[in-house]
Motif scaffolding. Structure first.
Motif, PDB file in Angstrom:
ATOM      1  N   GLN A  43       0.832  -1.205   0.000  1.00 49.05           N
ATOM      2  CA  GLN A  43       0.000   0.000   0.000  1.00 49.05           C
ATOM      3  C   GLN A  43       0.867   1.256   0.000  1.00 49.05           C
ATOM      4  O   GLN A  43       0.666   2.156  -0.806  1.00 49.05           O
ATOM      5  CB  GLN A  43      -0.939   0.018   1.210  1.00 49.05           C
ATOM      6  CG  GLN A  43      -2.066   1.030   1.011  1.00 49.05           C
ATOM      7  CD  GLN A  43      -2.553   1.655   2.288  1.00 49.05           C
ATOM      8  OE1 GLN A  43      -1.896   1.608   3.314  1.00 49.05           O
ATOM      9  NE2 GLN A  43      -3.719   2.267   2.221  1.00 49.05           N
ATOM     10  N   ILE A  44       1.838   1.288   0.905  1.00 50.14           N
ATOM     11  CA  ILE A  44       2.678   2.477   0.997  1.00 50.14           C
ATOM     12  C   ILE A  44       3.609   2.552  -0.212  1.00 50.14           C
ATOM     13  O   ILE A  44       3.829   3.608  -0.789  1.00 50.14           O
ATOM     14  CB  ILE A  44       3.503   2.475   2.293  1.00 50.14           C
ATOM     15  CG1 ILE A  44       2.619   2.253   3.499  1.00 50.14           C
ATOM     16  CG2 ILE A  44       4.315   3.765   2.426  1.00 50.14           C
ATOM     17  CD1 ILE A  44       1.750   3.404   3.872  1.00 50.14           C
ATOM     18  N   GLY A  68       1.634   3.675  -3.368  1.00 53.22           N
ATOM     19  CA  GLY A  68       0.681   4.778  -3.261  1.00 53.22           C
ATOM     20  C   GLY A  68      -0.762   4.291  -3.222  1.00 53.22           C
ATOM     21  O   GLY A  68      -1.672   5.051  -3.505  1.00 53.22           O
ATOM     22  N   GLY A  69      -0.976   3.021  -2.893  1.00 58.16           N
ATOM     23  CA  GLY A  69      -2.322   2.515  -2.663  1.00 58.16           C
ATOM     24  C   GLY A  69      -2.945   1.749  -3.812  1.00 58.16           C
ATOM     25  O   GLY A  69      -3.881   0.990  -3.608  1.00 58.16           O
ATOM     26  N   ASN A  70      -2.441   1.910  -5.047  1.00 60.59           N
ATOM     27  CA  ASN A  70      -3.151   1.269  -6.160  1.00 60.59           C
ATOM     28  C   ASN A  70      -2.513  -0.042  -6.610  1.00 60.59           C
ATOM     29  O   ASN A  70      -3.007  -0.694  -7.522  1.00 60.59           O
ATOM     30  CB  ASN A  70      -3.290   2.231  -7.347  1.00 60.59           C
ATOM     31  CG  ASN A  70      -1.949   2.582  -7.959  1.00 60.59           C
ATOM     32  OD1 ASN A  70      -0.914   2.063  -7.535  1.00 60.59           O
ATOM     33  ND2 ASN A  70      -1.953   3.460  -8.940  1.00 60.59           N
ATOM     34  N   GLY A 126       0.547  -0.353  -7.866  1.00 57.36           N
ATOM     35  CA  GLY A 126       1.526  -0.141  -8.934  1.00 57.36           C
ATOM     36  C   GLY A 126       0.866  -0.086 -10.291  1.00 57.36           C
ATOM     37  O   GLY A 126      -0.275  -0.511 -10.448  1.00 57.36           O
ATOM     38  N   TYR A 165      -6.615  -5.090  -2.247  1.00 60.04           N
ATOM     39  CA  TYR A 165      -7.794  -4.990  -3.106  1.00 60.04           C
ATOM     40  C   TYR A 165      -9.055  -4.881  -2.254  1.00 60.04           C
ATOM     41  O   TYR A 165      -9.940  -4.058  -2.528  1.00 60.04           O
ATOM     42  CB  TYR A 165      -7.861  -6.208  -4.035  1.00 60.04           C
ATOM     43  CG  TYR A 165      -8.951  -6.105  -5.070  1.00 60.04           C
ATOM     44  CD1 TYR A 165      -9.020  -5.015  -5.924  1.00 60.04           C
ATOM     45  CD2 TYR A 165      -9.910  -7.092  -5.196  1.00 60.04           C
ATOM     46  CE1 TYR A 165     -10.021  -4.903  -6.870  1.00 60.04           C
ATOM     47  CE2 TYR A 165     -10.920  -6.999  -6.141  1.00 60.04           C
ATOM     48  CZ  TYR A 165     -10.975  -5.904  -6.974  1.00 60.04           C
ATOM     49  OH  TYR A 165     -11.963  -5.798  -7.902  1.00 60.04           O
ATOM     50  N   TYR A 204      -9.251  -3.683   0.761  1.00 58.18           N
ATOM     51  CA  TYR A 204      -9.273  -2.345   1.375  1.00 58.18           C
ATOM     52  C   TYR A 204      -9.763  -1.306   0.373  1.00 58.18           C
ATOM     53  O   TYR A 204     -10.606  -0.468   0.698  1.00 58.18           O
ATOM     54  CB  TYR A 204      -7.883  -1.985   1.896  1.00 58.18           C
ATOM     55  CG  TYR A 204      -7.828  -0.613   2.521  1.00 58.18           C
ATOM     56  CD1 TYR A 204      -8.159  -0.424   3.861  1.00 58.18           C
ATOM     57  CD2 TYR A 204      -7.459   0.497   1.774  1.00 58.18           C
ATOM     58  CE1 TYR A 204      -8.125   0.829   4.440  1.00 58.18           C
ATOM     59  CE2 TYR A 204      -7.423   1.764   2.347  1.00 58.18           C
ATOM     60  CZ  TYR A 204      -7.754   1.920   3.673  1.00 58.18           C
ATOM     61  OH  TYR A 204      -7.732   3.169   4.229  1.00 58.18           O
TER      62      TYR A 204
END
Lengths: 343, 423
Positions: free
Chosen positions: A283-284, A287-289, A291, A302, A304
């Motif tokens: 996640q960190i 950036g959450g997506n 990559g 996914y 989350y």
């Protein structure tokens, strides 16, 4: 042998308690099976129940003392688990009224390509992290256990240290290290004339990067468990082997490994449960997506994103329960494989 | 839409400390009305909030600075039937959700104070928190995010491009001008003009008046010329090697900004502190008007919940917190760009900035903020936008064929919409 290893495990702290609970469960199941075959089942059960309540009343102070855990667990553990099962059959964005949709969440999930990619990603990251991690941990433990090593306490502390750092801080730092431009790792590679690696954008390298973070964090933890196991192995066997002139490798494969089997199994199961739930690192790092190619999109990431970014709480809960089944099946498979391999 | 990333970083950092936000206590002192307010770090001025009790002697304001996933916690409080009286509403998609599902908020148009105050705020900003027929108003604007062009004057000079803000504004009026300048920059000194293709895409998209859905909630991303135009610009930037492929909010971006890794980017007012922290050297970075026109990237609202026992008073307090004078106060201290245009002329806002070479950057921010036109934002824009951006990154970093990237963006958006509709 089995009994021996069980009592030995008691010394290993919290990990052992899980093992014992597991083996007690198995034991209980056997007892229940026996009681089923007896004629007056209900009588026995009734008597047992009354007996239990009398016991609880008799020791109510003690039960009062241990109750905080159970109360907290019921509120923050059991209730959310049951509620998520309920939610997995609903359509709910957190605001509207919930709508019962039966198994539709699960049906959608089965046809969701992104979900299956997240399952694949999770398994790849798990394989890339667990196998090197357990191998390195076993070797480290073996070295730490030998008489040659000085400052054993310091090494044990040093190897365990990564485990108590914050994962978020770790991920932010690794993110800087792995950065394609201006990243330390690529600068070092450049120094040796190796072309830069696109760690955070290329699926294969992203997964390896996440695996490296997991290895960095958890190797020390497993080393300590293995070390505790090694230290409790009977010394006579080693002495006998040495007298017979067995080589170090032979000793390792014929004595250490088989005797360590229950401990290895424990670490494999713990890494499976942990590895299937990898979340913060990718996640960190991405950036959450997950990559650009979503190679870092793990099952929990996914989950989350669907639940807390898209407010699809029913769908998120369905993912959670499919994950539960995957972990269950996978843990059982691991048990079988580890038992087969070291027999 | 950029603000989402900002919020994400905020969430990441606050989860470092694992803030366990307590529930607001209702033990007000006798005779006083207790109002609760939820906000997140730096979204409102703590000093102004502390003065509420003085301005309203009959109010006992209990503020809760919520850490972690603010929106999930707000949804939980709604579900539990115990939301705060006044709450911040942040990301564009969440504002859109709250507007569409306005059952949790009072209609501010029912309160004469709010109706009277309406003229003080930028109308396009006010309307973001209103239903498209303007009959239901969910929030009062806090800050706005007018976009401008940030550019590295040293690199512009080396490439033989104009360097003064006025000359850059004049020379780079359209995307065509901007793209041409990027090609010159590439030829002359081989420096990428853009930090990454997502920034190009977002900037061009936000300048449009229609995004991924129409007001009937029908998906239009496949045919909307705004989306296509923004996409094509991103593809061109990639094909011609005009973007550095450095994502924002990373240490690489900071290093790139400080070391001439890219020459410009279109960003909102809230990029100023980020840029200043990344590239501290004075007078290198300058601000001009954004090529392609003004646009808005983010900015939040305060809403009053229906659960409030004193909604009229809560509306009064919220309006007081967000009056023009307070908005002016929050700009220098928190970098929140006011949504009340009456203060744009104030000397506090128009101080020359030594960081930007003694330039008064507010003339460009203010003119951007005043002239923004905005289209319909749906609750699902965030989800679809994330998919389009992800495929653009994949194209830029993994050399995915742009046509395939487009096709995959569309099909994955469709799949996600299927899930959203059914689940």
């Amino acid at each position: 042998m089995e009994e021996n290893s069980k009592t030995r495990m008691v010394a290993y702290g919290h990990c052992a308690s899980i093992y014992i609970v597991l083996s007690d469960l198995i034991h209980d199941r056997q007892v229940n099976k026996m009681s089923v075959s007896m004629p007056s089942v209900s009588d026995v059960v009734k008597k047992k129940k009354a007996h239990t309540w009398r016991d609880i009343r008799k020791h109510k102070t003690i039960y009062l003392f241990i109750s905080p855990f159970y109360i907290l667990f019921a509120v923050f553990g059991l209730f959310p688990i049951l509620f998520s099962l309920f939610l997995s059959f609903q359509a709910w964005n957190g605001l509207d009224r919930m709508k019962f949709i039966g198994l539709e969440n699960f049906a959608l999930l089965m046809g969701d390509g992104v979900f299956w990619q997240s399952v694949l990603n999770t398994f790849i990251i798990w394989l890339e992290s667990t196998i090197p991690m357990l191998f390195i941990a076993l070797v480290l433990a073996f070295i730490l256990n030998s008489a040659l090593v000085k400052l054993r306490g310091f090494w044990r502390f040093a190897f365990f240290l990564p485990n108590v750092t914050s994962i978020v801080a770790e991920a932010i730092i690794f993110g800087s290290l792995f950065a394609t431009q201006y990243g330390l790792v690529n600068n070092v590679l450049h120094f040796f004339g190796i072309p830069p690696i696109d760690w955070l954008n290329n699926n294969v390298w992203l997964q390896i990067g996440i695996a490296i973070m997991i290895i960095w964090r958890w190797t020390g933890y497993n080393t300590i468990i293995y070390l505790a196991g090694l230290q409790s192995l009977p010394y006579e066997l080693y002495e006998a082997a040495k007298v017979d002139g067995a080589s170090m490798a032979r000793i390792f494969f014929s004595i250490t490994l088989p005797l360590m089997r229950p401990i290895i199994l424990f670490t494999v199961i713990m890494s499976t449960i942990g590895g299937m739930q990898v979340f913060t690192e990718p996640q960190i790092l991405t950036g959450g997506n997950g990559g650009p190619g979503q190679g870092g999109l793990t099952i929990v990431l996914y989950l989350y994103n669907q639940a807390f970014n898209n407010y699809l709480f029913g769908y998120g809960s369905a993912i959670a329960w499919v994950l539960f089944v995957i972990i269950l099946i996978f843990s059982l498979l691991n048990t079988l494989i580890v038992n087969r391999l070291s027999k | 839409m950029k603000k989402k990333r900002l919020a994400f970083m905020g969430a990441a950092i606050s989860s470092l400390t694992l803030l366990l936000a307590g529930c607001g206590t209702n033990s007000g002192s006798s005779g006083k009305v207790t109002l609760t307010l939820w906000y997140w770090n730096d979204s409102l001025s703590d000093q102004i909030l502390a003065r509420v009790d003085k301005a309203f002697p009959n109010v006992n304001l209990v503020v809760d600075k919520i850490g972690g996933n603010f929106e999930a916690k707000l949804l939980s409080s709604f579900y539990a039937g115990d939301p705060p009286d006044i709450t911040g509403i942040n990301s564009a998609a969440f504002v859109a959700t709250m507007v569409q599902d306005h059952s949790q908020f009072v209609n501010l148009l029912d309160y004469p104070d709010a109706v009277a105050a309406r003229k003080n705020y930028l109308s396009w900003k006010w309307n973001i928190a209103a239903t498209s027929d303007h009959t239901y108003q969910v929030g009062i604007p806090i800050d706005t995010g007018p976009t401008v062009l940030y550019y590295n004057a040293d690199l512009f000079k080396k490439a033989g491009l104009p360097t003064s803000p006025a000359a850059v504004t004049k020379a780079l009026r359209t995307w065509k001008d901007y793209m041409h300048a990027a090609e010159v920059m590439k030829q002359k000194i081989d420096v990428p003009m853009f930090d990454n293709v997502d920034t190009v895409y977002e900037a061009a998209l936000d300048q449009g008046m229609q995004y991924y859905f129409n007001t009937n909630m029908q998906p239009i991303y496949q045919t909307n010329p705004v989306v296509k135009h923004a996409w094509d610009l991103a593809v061109q930037a990639h094909k011609e090697g005009l973007a550095a492929n450095i994502p924002q909010w990373t240490t690489s971006w900071s290093a790139g900004a400080a070391n001439g890794g890219f020459a410009s980017f279109i960003g909102a007012s809230w990029m100023v502190p980020q840029l200043q922290a990344s590239a501290p050297k004075l007078g290198v970075w300058r601000v001009a008007a954004a090529p392609g026109g003004p646009s808005d990237q983010g900015g939040s609202f305060l809403g009053v919940t229906k659960a409030s026992a004193n909604p009229a008073l809560a509306v009064k307090v919220a309006l007081w917190i967000l009056n023009a004078q307070h908005q002016l106060e929050m700009y220098p201290s928190l970098g929140l760009y006011p949504s009340t245009p009456s203060v744009y002329k104030s000397p506090i806002m128009n101080k020359p900035s030594p960081y930007f070479g003694g330039e008064n950057i507010n003339q460009y921010l203010a003119s951007s903020a005043r002239n923004i036109k905005i289209g319909f934002q749906s609750p699902y824009d965030g989800s679809v936008d994330g998919i389009f951006q992800q495929y653009l990154s994949l194209m830029a970093t993994n050399n995915l064929n742009p046509k395939i990237a487009w096709k995959d963006s569309v099909s994955q958006s469709e799949q996600q919409l299927r899930i959203i509709i059914h689940s």
